[in-house]
Design a protein around this motif. Sequence first.
Motif, PDB file in Angstrom:
ATOM      1  N   GLU A  14      57.038  46.040  36.795  1.00 18.40           N
ATOM      2  CA  GLU A  14      56.323  45.741  35.548  1.00 18.40           C
ATOM      3  C   GLU A  14      56.282  44.237  35.270  1.00 18.40           C
ATOM      4  O   GLU A  14      55.248  43.698  34.880  1.00 18.40           O
ATOM      5  N   VAL A  15      57.390  43.552  35.499  1.00 18.83           N
ATOM      6  CA  VAL A  15      57.459  42.109  35.243  1.00 18.83           C
ATOM      7  C   VAL A  15      56.526  41.362  36.191  1.00 18.83           C
ATOM      8  O   VAL A  15      55.805  40.455  35.781  1.00 18.83           O
ATOM      9  N   GLN A  16      56.527  41.748  37.467  1.00 16.45           N
ATOM     10  CA  GLN A  16      55.652  41.094  38.438  1.00 16.45           C
ATOM     11  C   GLN A  16      54.184  41.323  38.107  1.00 16.45           C
ATOM     12  O   GLN A  16      53.358  40.417  38.262  1.00 16.45           O
ATOM     13  N   ASP A  44      49.041  39.277  36.139  1.00 18.86           N
ATOM     14  CA  ASP A  44      47.942  39.377  35.168  1.00 18.86           C
ATOM     15  C   ASP A  44      47.793  38.083  34.374  1.00 18.86           C
ATOM     16  O   ASP A  44      46.683  37.621  34.119  1.00 18.86           O
ATOM     17  N   GLY A  45      48.905  37.482  33.994  1.00 14.79           N
ATOM     18  CA  GLY A  45      48.868  36.211  33.287  1.00 14.79           C
ATOM     19  C   GLY A  45      48.292  35.104  34.152  1.00 14.79           C
ATOM     20  O   GLY A  45      47.491  34.288  33.688  1.00 14.79           O
ATOM     21  N   PHE A  46      48.692  35.075  35.422  1.00 17.60           N
ATOM     22  CA  PHE A  46      48.183  34.078  36.356  1.00 17.60           C
ATOM     23  C   PHE A  46      46.679  34.217  36.541  1.00 17.60           C
ATOM     24  O   PHE A  46      45.940  33.228  36.478  1.00 17.60           O
ATOM     25  N   VAL A  59      43.798  31.432  35.501  1.00 18.53           N
ATOM     26  CA  VAL A  59      42.856  30.926  36.503  1.00 18.53           C
ATOM     27  C   VAL A  59      41.418  31.187  36.066  1.00 18.53           C
ATOM     28  O   VAL A  59      40.556  30.306  36.184  1.00 18.53           O
ATOM     29  N   ALA A  60      41.140  32.369  35.541  1.00 13.32           N
ATOM     30  CA  ALA A  60      39.786  32.706  35.100  1.00 13.32           C
ATOM     31  C   ALA A  60      39.358  31.825  33.927  1.00 13.32           C
ATOM     32  O   ALA A  60      38.230  31.317  33.897  1.00 13.32           O
ATOM     33  N   LYS A  61      40.246  31.635  32.959  1.00 12.35           N
ATOM     34  CA  LYS A  61      39.923  30.785  31.806  1.00 12.35           C
ATOM     35  C   LYS A  61      39.730  29.336  32.231  1.00 12.35           C
ATOM     36  O   LYS A  61      38.823  28.651  31.739  1.00 12.35           O
TER      37      LYS A  61
END
Length: 44
Positions: free
Chosen positions: A12-14, A19-21, A25-27
């Motif tokens: 879950e942490v990974q 997802d945050g990474f 990158v998308a933003k």
Amino acid sequence: MAKHSHGSMDIEVQEKTFDGFVSIVAKSAAFIVVFLIFLAIVNG
């Protein structure tokens, strides 16, 4: 040695980190594209 069973690890942490990474990158990519378009318009 402990037996390994495929798919039993809690990731879950990974997944949240990944997802945050991807979100950052998308933003960042969207911001860079908008910034380049702005530069092209201003420097016309």
